[in-house]
Design a protein around this motif. Sequence first.
Motif, PDB file in Angstrom:
ATOM      1  N   THR A 285      51.920 -32.803  60.702  1.00  0.00           N
ATOM      2  CA  THR A 285      52.198 -33.032  59.281  1.00  0.00           C
ATOM      3  C   THR A 285      51.807 -34.438  58.860  1.00  0.00           C
ATOM      4  O   THR A 285      52.077 -34.829  57.730  1.00  0.00           O
ATOM      5  CB  THR A 285      53.693 -32.814  59.006  1.00  0.00           C
ATOM      6  OG1 THR A 285      54.454 -33.725  59.820  1.00  0.00           O
ATOM      7  CG2 THR A 285      54.096 -31.389  59.320  1.00  0.00           C
ATOM      8  N   CYS A 286      51.194 -35.193  59.762  1.00  0.00           N
ATOM      9  CA  CYS A 286      50.809 -36.560  59.438  1.00  0.00           C
ATOM     10  C   CYS A 286      49.610 -36.968  60.288  1.00  0.00           C
ATOM     11  O   CYS A 286      49.372 -36.410  61.361  1.00  0.00           O
ATOM     12  CB  CYS A 286      51.968 -37.538  59.672  1.00  0.00           C
ATOM     13  SG  CYS A 286      52.675 -37.442  61.343  1.00  0.00           S
TER      14      CYS A 286
ATOM     15  N   VAL B  34      49.730 -44.446  57.918  1.00  0.00           N
ATOM     16  CA  VAL B  34      50.120 -43.059  58.184  1.00  0.00           C
ATOM     17  C   VAL B  34      49.989 -42.266  56.885  1.00  0.00           C
ATOM     18  O   VAL B  34      50.509 -42.683  55.840  1.00  0.00           O
ATOM     19  CB  VAL B  34      51.555 -42.958  58.728  1.00  0.00           C
ATOM     20  CG1 VAL B  34      51.926 -41.499  58.986  1.00  0.00           C
ATOM     21  CG2 VAL B  34      51.704 -43.774  59.993  1.00  0.00           C
ATOM     22  N   THR B  35      49.301 -41.141  56.948  1.00  0.00           N
ATOM     23  CA  THR B  35      49.168 -40.222  55.812  1.00  0.00           C
ATOM     24  C   THR B  35      50.065 -39.009  56.059  1.00  0.00           C
ATOM     25  O   THR B  35      49.917 -38.327  57.066  1.00  0.00           O
ATOM     26  CB  THR B  35      47.708 -39.778  55.633  1.00  0.00           C
ATOM     27  OG1 THR B  35      46.873 -40.929  55.481  1.00  0.00           O
ATOM     28  CG2 THR B  35      47.561 -38.891  54.423  1.00  0.00           C
ATOM     29  N   SER B  36      50.982 -38.769  55.152  1.00  0.00           N
ATOM     30  CA  SER B  36      51.944 -37.676  55.308  1.00  0.00           C
ATOM     31  C   SER B  36      51.568 -36.521  54.387  1.00  0.00           C
ATOM     32  O   SER B  36      51.269 -36.720  53.202  1.00  0.00           O
ATOM     33  CB  SER B  36      53.361 -38.164  54.982  1.00  0.00           C
ATOM     34  OG  SER B  36      54.276 -37.089  54.994  1.00  0.00           O
ATOM     35  N   SER B  37      51.599 -35.307  54.908  1.00  0.00           N
ATOM     36  CA  SER B  37      51.308 -34.126  54.088  1.00  0.00           C
ATOM     37  C   SER B  37      52.521 -33.668  53.287  1.00  0.00           C
ATOM     38  O   SER B  37      52.399 -32.796  52.433  1.00  0.00           O
ATOM     39  CB  SER B  37      50.829 -32.975  54.987  1.00  0.00           C
ATOM     40  OG  SER B  37      51.845 -32.621  55.918  1.00  0.00           O
ATOM     41  N   LYS B  38      53.681 -34.271  53.575  1.00  0.00           N
ATOM     42  CA  LYS B  38      54.910 -33.899  52.876  1.00  0.00           C
ATOM     43  C   LYS B  38      55.478 -35.126  52.169  1.00  0.00           C
ATOM     44  O   LYS B  38      55.284 -36.256  52.620  1.00  0.00           O
ATOM     45  CB  LYS B  38      55.951 -33.351  53.860  1.00  0.00           C
ATOM     46  CG  LYS B  38      55.510 -32.101  54.599  1.00  0.00           C
ATOM     47  CD  LYS B  38      56.603 -31.628  55.542  1.00  0.00           C
ATOM     48  CE  LYS B  38      56.196 -30.365  56.287  1.00  0.00           C
ATOM     49  NZ  LYS B  38      57.258 -29.900  57.202  1.00  0.00           N
TER      50      LYS B  38
ATOM     51  N   LEU C 127      58.173 -37.915  51.232  1.00  0.00           N
ATOM     52  CA  LEU C 127      59.201 -38.575  52.039  1.00  0.00           C
ATOM     53  C   LEU C 127      60.064 -39.442  51.142  1.00  0.00           C
ATOM     54  O   LEU C 127      59.564 -40.103  50.227  1.00  0.00           O
ATOM     55  CB  LEU C 127      58.558 -39.456  53.122  1.00  0.00           C
ATOM     56  CG  LEU C 127      57.559 -38.805  54.081  1.00  0.00           C
ATOM     57  CD1 LEU C 127      56.921 -39.876  54.969  1.00  0.00           C
ATOM     58  CD2 LEU C 127      58.243 -37.754  54.940  1.00  0.00           C
TER      59      LEU C 127
ATOM     60  N   TRP D  70      61.193 -43.149  55.855  1.00  0.00           N
ATOM     61  CA  TRP D  70      60.328 -42.856  56.998  1.00  0.00           C
ATOM     62  C   TRP D  70      60.626 -43.788  58.163  1.00  0.00           C
ATOM     63  O   TRP D  70      61.164 -44.892  58.014  1.00  0.00           O
ATOM     64  CB  TRP D  70      58.848 -42.945  56.614  1.00  0.00           C
ATOM     65  CG  TRP D  70      58.425 -44.204  55.918  1.00  0.00           C
ATOM     66  CD1 TRP D  70      58.325 -44.402  54.574  1.00  0.00           C
ATOM     67  CD2 TRP D  70      58.043 -45.446  56.529  1.00  0.00           C
ATOM     68  NE1 TRP D  70      57.901 -45.682  54.300  1.00  0.00           N
ATOM     69  CE2 TRP D  70      57.708 -46.344  55.479  1.00  0.00           C
ATOM     70  CE3 TRP D  70      57.927 -45.892  57.836  1.00  0.00           C
ATOM     71  CZ2 TRP D  70      57.293 -47.662  55.706  1.00  0.00           C
ATOM     72  CZ3 TRP D  70      57.516 -47.202  58.084  1.00  0.00           C
ATOM     73  CH2 TRP D  70      57.199 -48.064  57.022  1.00  0.00           C
TER      74      TRP D  70
ATOM     75  N   LEU E  71      56.182 -39.490  63.203  1.00  0.00           N
ATOM     76  CA  LEU E  71      56.731 -39.813  61.892  1.00  0.00           C
ATOM     77  C   LEU E  71      58.013 -39.021  61.712  1.00  0.00           C
ATOM     78  O   LEU E  71      57.989 -37.788  61.688  1.00  0.00           O
ATOM     79  CB  LEU E  71      55.721 -39.471  60.786  1.00  0.00           C
ATOM     80  CG  LEU E  71      56.220 -39.595  59.344  1.00  0.00           C
ATOM     81  CD1 LEU E  71      56.648 -41.022  59.030  1.00  0.00           C
ATOM     82  CD2 LEU E  71      55.159 -39.095  58.368  1.00  0.00           C
ATOM     83  N   ASN E  72      59.121 -39.726  61.656  1.00  0.00           N
ATOM     84  CA  ASN E  72      60.454 -39.089  61.554  1.00  0.00           C
ATOM     85  C   ASN E  72      60.645 -38.057  62.654  1.00  0.00           C
ATOM     86  O   ASN E  72      61.177 -36.956  62.436  1.00  0.00           O
ATOM     87  CB  ASN E  72      60.621 -38.435  60.174  1.00  0.00           C
ATOM     88  CG  ASN E  72      60.674 -39.461  59.065  1.00  0.00           C
ATOM     89  OD1 ASN E  72      60.941 -40.640  59.300  1.00  0.00           O
ATOM     90  ND2 ASN E  72      60.420 -39.031  57.833  1.00  0.00           N
TER      91      ASN E  72
ATOM     92  N   CYS F 206      52.201 -37.122  65.197  1.00  0.00           N
ATOM     93  CA  CYS F 206      51.108 -37.418  64.264  1.00  0.00           C
ATOM     94  C   CYS F 206      49.782 -37.347  64.997  1.00  0.00           C
ATOM     95  O   CYS F 206      49.686 -37.773  66.160  1.00  0.00           O
ATOM     96  CB  CYS F 206      51.266 -38.809  63.654  1.00  0.00           C
ATOM     97  SG  CYS F 206      52.589 -38.951  62.455  1.00  0.00           S
TER      98      CYS F 206
END
Length: 497
Positions: A394-395, A415-419, A421, A424, A488-489, A493
């Motif tokens: 997801t990242c 970091v690029t997150s798809s969701k 936040l 983090w 990430l969380n 990643c």
Amino acid sequence: MPDLPTPQDAAEAALFSECWDAVLAYADLCTSGSAAAAQLGREAFAHGTREARAAETGQARNAGRRAARLPRIPLLLTAVRTTAAAWEEEGQGHKLDPDLRLWLNSDKAARYTGPPLTRPLALRGLRDLQQADAELLWLAEVEALPLSVVARRLGLDPATAADELQQVRTLFRDRCHRNHLDTPMDAQCRSYARLLDAVTRSAAADTPRDLSRHLATCVQCAEAAACLRLHGGALPGALAGGVIGWGGLAYLERRRRAAEVRLGAGRPDAADKATGEPEDGEQKARVARNGLLVAAVLVSVLALGVSMMPFGGSGDDLGARGDAGRQPVADPNPDPPLPSAPDLPPATSKPAGNATENTGKSEKPAKPEGRNRHTEPQGTSTPTEEDRESESPTCRVEYDLVNQWPDGFQATVTVTSSKPLDSWRVSWSFRDGQQVGQMWDASVGQDGSRVTATAADYNKAVPAGGDLAFGFLASWRGKNSPPYDFTLNGQDCAKSS
């Protein structure tokens, strides 16, 4: 190809030998082959020596204030850079390193020949020192020579050389601070100038968040911070980069390795005891302890070899049978049987606890009772299947090594997150014992090799598809491999290619 200048006396002959080695090391970095390196080195050496002699003659004639100039070695190194620039203008650029050619035609190179107040701060600070002080600082910090060697070369008392070097470092810092205030700068940089002076005086001082963000985007103030901060090991890199310019950090690493080879020491600082002085009691005790450790290792190896030998015969029988009667190490029918292939950890950088049975079923990882917990890297945490919401990451994470110098480096993590936040926490592991000392745009915690960066109050929220970024300074020794196992969380990643 010009010949090297003829030394005027024995003292200059000894100086030539040391200077030529430094000039050739940098010329080799600047060129695309050994022949071109020798040609560039000779031309630069001849030009720089004439310039140094002219400056010394002019200083002897004038009893007034001395002309600001560099010590002999950095003067010759800048002659290599200016000679390379002349080659580029004369159509001989094909002999130079391609990256150097790009640099010579950029605004970065123009800083070294532009107005004096806009030149790199380290260059101006070193010029402002007295000649003997500048020599001491350069030989100890950049050429990586032990203080005992530097003291003998400069005629100093070895017992007080360390104190003198510390005083020279302080003088250099004061010159750089004064020059920084004299540098033309915008209002924002001017507002941070005195704060930067305050936070760089002590190793225990915390850098405010707004100043950290400013240093991450302003090259001029970042250079000033490196010159003003005498602790943390940044001074050699600031000197080499500010005085030499292109390839300064690579030259610094070459000189440190050359000093280690010449002095026969693992680290240049340890070479003070390798100059013919008798070993003290502590060193002898260390040698004895090392001998015991070696003996213990040999005994362990012999014991391992005996445990792997086939049983059922005498030692003489084993020696007589040769290869024809030797039992294979991996017995086809071991007793007790070895774990099946699916139970063995995969050959990846992930901890062994992530191994799953390759049965085509979506079952939890098999965890035999006999598995050794020490197969996992120390200080890492292995996410379970319950922590993962899906197989696809997801990242995505991008790790950028911004700068590196002996014993330290600067890096950024994006970091690029798809969701989306609302907070983090990014974690990763180091392979080579790196230690994070300072971080901006996040708070840092480290447990062994595992580092965790937690969001600051002002950058907790990240939209879907958005980026979060932070930077840090860290120390390294021996090797500086990139980090691995980013999460990430708590979720894995993927690293950007």
